[in-house]
Design a protein around this motif. Sequence first.
Motif, short mmCIF file in Angstrom:
data_model
loop_
_atom_site.label_atom_id
_atom_site.label_comp_id
_atom_site.label_asym_id
_atom_site.label_seq_id
_atom_site.Cartn_x
_atom_site.Cartn_y
_atom_site.Cartn_z
N LYS A 161 16.93 57.86 31.45
CA LYS A 161 15.77 57.01 31.16
C LYS A 161 15.71 55.73 31.99
O LYS A 161 14.64 55.15 32.15
CB LYS A 161 15.71 56.68 29.67
N ASN A 162 16.85 55.26 32.49
CA ASN A 162 16.83 53.99 33.24
C ASN A 162 17.42 54.11 34.65
O ASN A 162 17.62 53.10 35.31
CB ASN A 162 17.52 52.88 32.45
N LEU A 163 17.69 55.31 35.11
CA LEU A 163 18.28 55.49 36.44
C LEU A 163 17.35 54.98 37.54
O LEU A 163 17.77 54.24 38.42
CB LEU A 163 18.65 56.95 36.68
N ASN A 164 16.08 55.36 37.51
CA ASN A 164 15.13 54.92 38.54
C ASN A 164 15.07 53.39 38.60
O ASN A 164 15.11 52.81 39.67
CB ASN A 164 13.72 55.47 38.27
N THR A 165 14.95 52.76 37.44
CA THR A 165 14.89 51.30 37.37
C THR A 165 16.16 50.66 37.92
O THR A 165 16.10 49.67 38.65
CB THR A 165 14.67 50.85 35.91
N THR A 166 17.30 51.24 37.60
CA THR A 166 18.58 50.70 38.07
C THR A 166 18.70 50.82 39.59
O THR A 166 19.14 49.88 40.25
CB THR A 166 19.75 51.42 37.37
N ILE A 167 18.30 51.95 40.14
CA ILE A 167 18.35 52.13 41.60
C ILE A 167 17.45 51.10 42.28
O ILE A 167 17.83 50.48 43.27
CB ILE A 167 17.98 53.58 42.00
N LYS A 168 16.25 50.92 41.74
CA LYS A 168 15.32 49.92 42.30
C LYS A 168 15.92 48.52 42.21
O LYS A 168 15.80 47.73 43.16
CB LYS A 168 13.98 49.98 41.58
N LYS A 169 16.56 48.21 41.10
CA LYS A 169 17.18 46.89 40.92
C LYS A 169 18.30 46.68 41.95
O LYS A 169 18.41 45.61 42.55
CB LYS A 169 17.74 46.75 39.50
N ILE A 170 19.13 47.69 42.14
CA ILE A 170 20.21 47.59 43.13
C ILE A 170 19.62 47.33 44.52
O ILE A 170 20.05 46.42 45.22
CB ILE A 170 21.08 48.87 43.14
N ARG A 171 18.64 48.10 44.90
CA ARG A 171 18.03 47.96 46.23
C ARG A 171 17.32 46.60 46.39
O ARG A 171 17.30 46.05 47.48
CB ARG A 171 17.04 49.09 46.49
N ALA A 172 16.76 46.06 45.30
CA ALA A 172 16.03 44.79 45.37
C ALA A 172 16.96 43.57 45.34
O ALA A 172 16.62 42.53 45.90
CB ALA A 172 15.03 44.69 44.22
N THR A 173 18.11 43.70 44.69
CA THR A 173 18.95 42.51 44.48
C THR A 173 20.22 42.48 45.33
O THR A 173 20.84 41.43 45.46
CB THR A 173 19.36 42.38 43.00
N ILE A 174 20.61 43.61 45.89
CA ILE A 174 21.84 43.65 46.67
C ILE A 174 21.50 43.99 48.12
O ILE A 174 20.95 45.05 48.41
CB ILE A 174 22.84 44.67 46.08
N ARG A 175 21.86 43.08 48.98
CA ARG A 175 21.60 43.28 50.40
C ARG A 175 22.61 44.28 50.96
O ARG A 175 23.81 44.10 50.79
CB ARG A 175 21.71 41.94 51.14
N ASN A 176 22.11 45.32 51.58
CA ASN A 176 22.95 46.29 52.26
C ASN A 176 23.98 46.96 51.32
O ASN A 176 25.18 46.93 51.57
CB ASN A 176 23.66 45.62 53.43
N PRO A 177 23.52 47.60 50.23
CA PRO A 177 24.47 48.22 49.29
C PRO A 177 25.08 49.51 49.84
O PRO A 177 24.45 50.25 50.58
CB PRO A 177 23.61 48.52 48.07
N TYR A 178 26.33 49.74 49.47
CA TYR A 178 27.03 51.00 49.74
C TYR A 178 27.37 51.55 48.36
O TYR A 178 28.21 50.98 47.65
CB TYR A 178 28.28 50.76 50.57
N ILE A 179 26.70 52.61 47.94
CA ILE A 179 26.77 53.07 46.56
C ILE A 179 27.72 54.24 46.39
O ILE A 179 27.59 55.26 47.06
CB ILE A 179 25.37 53.46 46.04
N ILE A 180 28.67 54.04 45.48
CA ILE A 180 29.51 55.14 45.00
C ILE A 180 28.86 55.61 43.71
O ILE A 180 28.82 54.86 42.73
CB ILE A 180 30.95 54.69 44.70
N ALA A 181 28.30 56.81 43.71
CA ALA A 181 27.67 57.36 42.51
C ALA A 181 28.68 58.23 41.78
O ALA A 181 29.34 59.07 42.39
CB ALA A 181 26.44 58.17 42.90
#
Length: 189
Positions: free
Chosen positions: A86-106
Amino acid sequence: MNMLKETKVSYFNPETSLASFHFIHTLKSCYKECFSLNKHLVILCIGSDRVIGDCLGPLVGHKLSSLLKSSDISIYGTLNNPVHAKNLNTTIKKIRATIRNPYIIALDSSLGTNSHVGCVTLGKGSLSPGIGTGKSLPQVGDIYITGIVNESGINNIATLQTTHLNTVMRLADFISSGLYMSVRPSKAR
C-alpha cells in the motif's frame, strides 16, 4: 516476493560454515559501484509486519535501524513503519525526491523450491515485490536480497501465513548481520 531483472544470483545457506563470510564479501563487491560513484546507500526493507512469511523486511529494518543508528545509511521499512504494497510507490517517490543519487538495496521475503527454503539470495538488479502473491508493484533496487521463507505452491498467501517464525528470524539475523558487517565502519572505504 520477487523476480529478477538480471540473471546472476548468488545463493547463501546460513547453515553452512562460510556462508556469512561469502555473503559479506559479495555485498562489499556490490557496493563498489555505490561508493565509487559517490551514491547514498539506501536499504529498502519490504514486507508486512502482519504476516509471518512477509515480515522478513521489517525485521531486518528494525535490527539495522538500531545497529546503524549513527551512520549515513538510510533505512526504510521497519516494524514501526513497514514498507508494503500500500505504501511502496509513495516510499520510492520519497526516496527519489529526498535522497540525492540513491543506491538502493531492496530486500524482501520470497518463496522458492523446497531445497532453497532458508537460503538468502543476492544479486544485481531489481526485484518485483508481491509477484508471488499476484500483486503488480514497481520493480525496485540496484541490488536485491531475498530470504526464501517457504516453498512456493498453489496458495502462496496461505503459505506465507503459515510460515515458521524460526525460519524468518534466522534469515533476518543472517541478513542484518551481513549488511551491518559489510558497511561498518563507513570511513574504511
